[in-house]
Design a protein around this motif. Sequence first.
Motif, PDB file in Angstrom:
ATOM      1  N   ASP A 123       0.860  -1.182   0.000  1.00 19.97           N
ATOM      2  CA  ASP A 123       0.000   0.000   0.000  1.00 19.97           C
ATOM      3  C   ASP A 123       0.896   1.231   0.000  1.00 19.97           C
ATOM      4  O   ASP A 123       1.509   1.580   1.012  1.00 19.97           O
ATOM      5  N   ASN A 124       0.993   1.885  -1.148  1.00 20.24           N
ATOM      6  CA  ASN A 124       1.860   3.047  -1.312  1.00 20.24           C
ATOM      7  C   ASN A 124       1.091   4.318  -0.965  1.00 20.24           C
ATOM      8  O   ASN A 124       0.001   4.571  -1.489  1.00 20.24           O
ATOM      9  N   LEU A 125       1.661   5.129  -0.078  1.00 17.00           N
ATOM     10  CA  LEU A 125       1.029   6.379   0.323  1.00 17.00           C
ATOM     11  C   LEU A 125       1.508   7.573  -0.492  1.00 17.00           C
ATOM     12  O   LEU A 125       1.181   8.714  -0.174  1.00 17.00           O
ATOM     13  N   GLY A 126       2.310   7.350  -1.544  1.00 15.57           N
ATOM     14  CA  GLY A 126       2.656   8.399  -2.484  1.00 15.57           C
ATOM     15  C   GLY A 126       3.946   9.125  -2.220  1.00 15.57           C
ATOM     16  O   GLY A 126       4.315  10.016  -3.005  1.00 15.57           O
ATOM     17  N   ARG A 127       4.677   8.798  -1.169  1.00 16.90           N
ATOM     18  CA  ARG A 127       5.925   9.507  -0.888  1.00 16.90           C
ATOM     19  C   ARG A 127       7.077   8.956  -1.718  1.00 16.90           C
ATOM     20  O   ARG A 127       7.909   9.720  -2.203  1.00 16.90           O
ATOM     21  N   ILE A 128       7.150   7.610  -1.825  1.00 15.91           N
ATOM     22  CA  ILE A 128       8.186   6.978  -2.636  1.00 15.91           C
ATOM     23  C   ILE A 128       7.525   5.902  -3.489  1.00 15.91           C
ATOM     24  O   ILE A 128       6.333   5.595  -3.326  1.00 15.91           O
ATOM     25  N   THR A 129       8.270   5.277  -4.386  1.00 13.31           N
ATOM     26  CA  THR A 129       7.718   4.270  -5.294  1.00 13.31           C
ATOM     27  C   THR A 129       7.615   2.919  -4.598  1.00 13.31           C
ATOM     28  O   THR A 129       8.203   2.694  -3.529  1.00 13.31           O
ATOM     29  N   ASP A 130       6.891   1.979  -5.245  1.00 13.45           N
ATOM     30  CA  ASP A 130       6.760   0.626  -4.704  1.00 13.45           C
ATOM     31  C   ASP A 130       8.113  -0.069  -4.641  1.00 13.45           C
ATOM     32  O   ASP A 130       8.392  -0.827  -3.698  1.00 13.45           O
ATOM     33  N   GLU A 131       8.946   0.157  -5.670  1.00 13.98           N
ATOM     34  CA  GLU A 131      10.268  -0.462  -5.670  1.00 13.98           C
ATOM     35  C   GLU A 131      11.089  -0.005  -4.475  1.00 13.98           C
ATOM     36  O   GLU A 131      11.775  -0.808  -3.827  1.00 13.98           O
ATOM     37  N   GLN A 132      10.998   1.273  -4.166  1.00 14.18           N
ATOM     38  CA  GLN A 132      11.758   1.786  -3.029  1.00 14.18           C
ATOM     39  C   GLN A 132      11.209   1.276  -1.697  1.00 14.18           C
ATOM     40  O   GLN A 132      11.967   0.996  -0.767  1.00 14.18           O
ATOM     41  N   ILE A 133       9.887   1.169  -1.580  1.00 15.10           N
ATOM     42  CA  ILE A 133       9.291   0.641  -0.343  1.00 15.10           C
ATOM     43  C   ILE A 133       9.767  -0.784  -0.098  1.00 15.10           C
ATOM     44  O   ILE A 133      10.233  -1.135   0.999  1.00 15.10           O
ATOM     45  N   LEU A 134       9.670  -1.624  -1.126  1.00 18.98           N
ATOM     46  CA  LEU A 134      10.066  -3.021  -0.975  1.00 18.98           C
ATOM     47  C   LEU A 134      11.568  -3.147  -0.777  1.00 18.98           C
ATOM     48  O   LEU A 134      12.039  -3.966   0.030  1.00 18.98           O
ATOM     49  N   GLY A 135      12.333  -2.330  -1.492  1.00 13.06           N
ATOM     50  CA  GLY A 135      13.785  -2.399  -1.355  1.00 13.06           C
ATOM     51  C   GLY A 135      14.259  -1.975   0.022  1.00 13.06           C
ATOM     52  O   GLY A 135      15.162  -2.594   0.600  1.00 13.06           O
ATOM     53  N   CYS A 136      13.670  -0.910   0.566  1.00  9.59           N
ATOM     54  CA  CYS A 136      14.055  -0.474   1.916  1.00  9.59           C
ATOM     55  C   CYS A 136      13.702  -1.526   2.963  1.00  9.59           C
ATOM     56  O   CYS A 136      14.492  -1.811   3.879  1.00  9.59           O
ATOM     57  N   ALA A 137      12.503  -2.099   2.860  1.00 16.80           N
ATOM     58  CA  ALA A 137      12.096  -3.126   3.824  1.00 16.80           C
ATOM     59  C   ALA A 137      12.997  -4.353   3.735  1.00 16.80           C
ATOM     60  O   ALA A 137      13.397  -4.932   4.757  1.00 16.80           O
ATOM     61  N   ALA A 138      13.340  -4.761   2.505  1.00 18.01           N
ATOM     62  CA  ALA A 138      14.216  -5.925   2.334  1.00 18.01           C
ATOM     63  C   ALA A 138      15.610  -5.649   2.877  1.00 18.01           C
ATOM     64  O   ALA A 138      16.242  -6.523   3.488  1.00 18.01           O
ATOM     65  N   ALA A 139      16.118  -4.423   2.654  1.00 15.48           N
ATOM     66  CA  ALA A 139      17.459  -4.092   3.130  1.00 15.48           C
ATOM     67  C   ALA A 139      17.535  -4.124   4.654  1.00 15.48           C
ATOM     68  O   ALA A 139      18.497  -4.652   5.235  1.00 15.48           O
ATOM     69  N   LEU A 140      16.517  -3.565   5.315  1.00 15.51           N
ATOM     70  CA  LEU A 140      16.528  -3.556   6.781  1.00 15.51           C
ATOM     71  C   LEU A 140      16.440  -4.960   7.358  1.00 15.51           C
ATOM     72  O   LEU A 140      17.216  -5.334   8.243  1.00 15.51           O
ATOM     73  N   THR A 141      15.491  -5.737   6.901  1.00  8.87           N
ATOM     74  CA  THR A 141      15.296  -7.081   7.464  1.00  8.87           C
ATOM     75  C   THR A 141      16.427  -8.035   7.097  1.00  8.87           C
ATOM     76  O   THR A 141      16.792  -8.903   7.896  1.00  8.87           O
ATOM     77  N   GLU A 142      16.981  -7.877   5.909  1.00  8.33           N
ATOM     78  CA  GLU A 142      18.104  -8.735   5.518  1.00  8.33           C
ATOM     79  C   GLU A 142      19.336  -8.431   6.348  1.00  8.33           C
ATOM     80  O   GLU A 142      20.044  -9.341   6.791  1.00  8.33           O
TER      81      GLU A 142
END
Length: 735
Positions: free
Chosen positions: A485-504
């Motif tokens: 669920d994108n709230l419009g601040r960044i793109t879907d790719e960036q949302i998923l990439g940031c979450a993956a980077a933190l958890t990884e």
Amino acid sequence: MDRKDDMDLESLKNMLSDVPDTDEFDLDSIIAEVSGQAPAKAAEPKITAEPEKPVEPQPAPAAETKAEEPKTAPRNKKDKTAKKAAETAAAAEHESVEEAREARIAAREQKMAERERRTAQKIAERQARREAKLAEKEAAEKAAEQQEIVEEAAAEEASRKASISRKQARAARIAADQAEEEEDIKLVDPEVAMHAARRRSGILSFRSLLVLILAAAAAYLSFAPSFEALPLPVVLDILQNPTIGIGALAALQILALLIGIDVFGNGFSSLLHGRPARGTLVSFAALASLLHCASLLVFPDQGGVAVPYTAVSILLLYAEMREARGRSLAQARSYRAVCEAEQPLAVYSHYDSEIDACNAVKCPLYDASSFLTEIERPDTVDRFSLIYTPIALALAIILSLVASFNCGEPVRFFWAFSAILSVSAPVGLLCAFGASYKNTASRLLRSGAAIAGARQANLLRGTEKVMLLENDLFPTGSIELEAIDNLGRITDEQILGCAAALTESAGLELGRVLTDITKERFGITFTARDVRLVEGGVTGAVGTSRIVLGTAALMVKMGIPIESGHKGQINMYLVVDNALAGVLTMRYQTTKNTYKAMRLMRRMHMNAVLAVRDFNISPAMVEEEFDLRRGFADQPDPAGVDRLLNPNYAKGDAPAAILTREGAGPFMQVLRGADKLAGAVRSALTLGTFAGLLGMLIVFYLLYQNAADALPVTNILLYQLIWYIPVFIITQQTR
């Protein structure tokens, strides 16, 4: 004079003003006299100053004479001076009376004030004493309550310390026994040990079958003379031809001993080495049966039974051989599991002093030889035999001597000794471990696990909690990404990439899942810095932005408004520079094997300790996903999780089992197998001990009463088989 007698001067003036204004009254002089002041001018003498005398009625001229009397008063100056002195004395006396009266009033008022002060003081003192008593009572009650709390805390602490000391003493005793036993253990290559154990089990299986045939033949020779329906050559009939019949039974006995010579010899060898085993009673029972046969041949008219207990002793030898065969086969399967595992995990029963509980944990196998040592270590039945065998053997000798000398025929000692030893080692006692261990090892091998023995199974059975990891609850493939669920601040790719980077970077299984999804969908990956796990989420920096990924509880704590998620789904909220950027909806699916494992843990009345770093996994979530009771799972704080996940957490403990597969399924199968094995062995030993001691007392009583008719071979065999039935049923529960 009292206050009520005091007269207000103004009132007096008003009252006197009503008097007719004549020369006989001087109002100002009277007021001055009353107020205690000197008159303003000399008062003229009045007729009223003297007391009036009763005057008789006179005619009118008499009144005129009376009115003229004041005109003659001033003529007498001496009387006027005396009258004035009298008035002054009267005024002084009046003033003194007034002063005395005022003094009395002041004294009375002072006394009343003093009385009121004393009364108030007494009331204050009584109130102070009452308050002091109440305060003292409250203080005593508080002191008693505090003392009670302190005593309860001290008792609880003492109980806890006593409990800890018992557990620590038990652990120290086990460690000492292990150190002593390891000196006599010689390890070989697991591959060689597996083939040797398998070959020994095959040989024992074949030889035990031959011994069973000999036992059946001996039983037929023993029963046939008493049953006319059973055909038997006359030459082998013990009753008609006792020499040949008894010789045939002795020959069967010797042949059976030759077939099982290793088992027969180990019974005496273990006794000579100071470690008597259950086979020792079997060896002595076989020897006593041969001595009984010899005594019947030498002293045919000694009385007692005419048929020796050869069939019973051969049956006991068969039971001991089957026990050894089952144990060898179980060890072969355990060695096979060790050989098949490339990097096996070990299962430990670890006592955690921080929580005062024994935990069943999975940790790396620190030393490969440690599990092999546990397989070769003396087991529960071996330690039990160290106590039971000497007692049973000594009791058999003593009771046999008493029974034989009571009858006055010492030669009956061999009959009594053989009869008592025939029931001293019940078949259920001899088969208490091998069959159950074989069944458990076979089941665990199919599940990818192996257990060292009943002793280690008993340690696992005493655990109170089970430590579960992330892969145990949600193995690979059970975590999926539902939506972004994108709230419009960044793109879907960036949302998923940031979450993956933190958890990884945090080392979570969730990170591996998100990283794989990122590579599949967008191919964009980021690198996170300063990653730190917090309660309910993970924080870090990606590029120049500060990123927070966490649960709804973390968002509420940060003051960021969110919406609740859907049932069966878990929402992760991504915050970029203190602003909510997107929501990742995850689904944690329960697999069939994991669900069964958790339900099995519930049936075993064990609780789970969640040693997980995934902030989405909580006790409430696990209890809801696996339909478990509330309070089933517990999760320590992040520091406690790090302590549980430390690779050296259980270092120093002896491994009880090994796992060749990941997941909660094999782990729980080990705990279930350990529970069943330990319970079966304990029940079998209890029944066997009771049957052995009870049988020895019954046989002794019958021997003492010289009741030979009650002690034929048939009754002894029936006694053995009847007590083996419950042990057989218990053993089948371990399949």
